[in-house]
Design an enzyme around this catalytic site. Structure first.
Site, short mmCIF file in Angstrom:
data_model
loop_
_atom_site.label_atom_id
_atom_site.label_comp_id
_atom_site.label_asym_id
_atom_site.label_seq_id
_atom_site.Cartn_x
_atom_site.Cartn_y
_atom_site.Cartn_z
CE LYS A 121 -1.58 2.54 3.09
NZ LYS A 121 -2.10 3.16 4.34
CG ASP A 139 -7.12 3.11 3.46
OD1 ASP A 139 -8.23 2.81 2.96
OD2 ASP A 139 -6.83 4.28 3.78
#
Length: 211
Positions: A121, A139
């Site tokens: 991420k 997320d």
């Protein structure tokens, strides 16, 4: 409404609400963005933005950060939480950037993910926002909204990322990632919307059933 139609409605609504998408984390280049994203793990962007000015006044390049003691960095970033781990990561990734990448943040997913404290991420955020490479960082908040809007039934963020990439045009990924974050914070929070309260949830899921 098909999944594709839901995706188109979401994209159109978010574009209307958030035509501009400033990056929430204050930074001046790829390295300061990378540092800010590492600090943002389990911490709000607001808190990170309060902490980074003091850190960047001390060191704002990999060369400078690599020379600062882990203890000094930990002292500054303590309000962000997980300070021992994050301070070690910042020193280690700075040294790696200097030693392996000529002092420049690599514009490469694999190389970024090899750095200490950098997962998929974080690498996706840096690639998309610092280098303009299409990516769709997912997320827990985006994962939650994608499920609420029935855009993905993924059991984890990895599957949700794949589903969202398949639904939306590649050229929209970078901006859409931020638009979803902004919308989630302002209108479709974990406790503020039950899947029927906000504008998008009402349109996609209908009004809440009376108890």
């Amino acid at each position: 409404m098909t999944k594709k139609q839901r995706a188109e409605f979401v994209a159109k609504t978010l574009e209307r609400l958030y035509p501009e998408t400033p990056i929430p984390l204050k930074h001046s280049d790829a390295f300061t963005l990378l540092v800010a994203v590492v600090l943002s793990a389990q911490c709000t962007d607001k808190r990170v933005n309060e902490v980074t000015p003091a850190l960047f006044a001390l060191a704002k390049t990999p060369q400078e950060m690599a020379k600062i003691s882990r203890e000094r960095i930990e002292e500054i970033i303590r309000p962000c939480g997980l300070a021992p781990r994050k301070s070690a990561a910042l020193v280690n990734l700075s040294r790696a950037i200097v030693e392996k990448h000529g002092g420049r943040v690599p514009a490469d997913f694999a190389a970024l993910e090899e750095l200490d404290g950098v997962g998929h991420k974080t690498a996706s955020v840096v690639m998309s926002q610092a280098f303009g490479v299409p990516a769709f960082p997912v997320d827990t908040h985006i994962h939650r909204l994608a499920a609420r809007w029935r855009l993905s039934s993924g059991k984890n963020v990895e599957q949700t990322e794949k589903d969202l990439k398949a639904l939306f045009p590649r050229e929209r990924w970078n901006k859409l990632h931020l638009q979803i974050i902004f919308y989630g914070r302002e209108h479709c929070t974990a406790r503020g919307c039950d899947g029927h309260t906000c504008e998008i949830c009402r349109a996609l899921n209908g009004p809440a059933k009376a108890k």
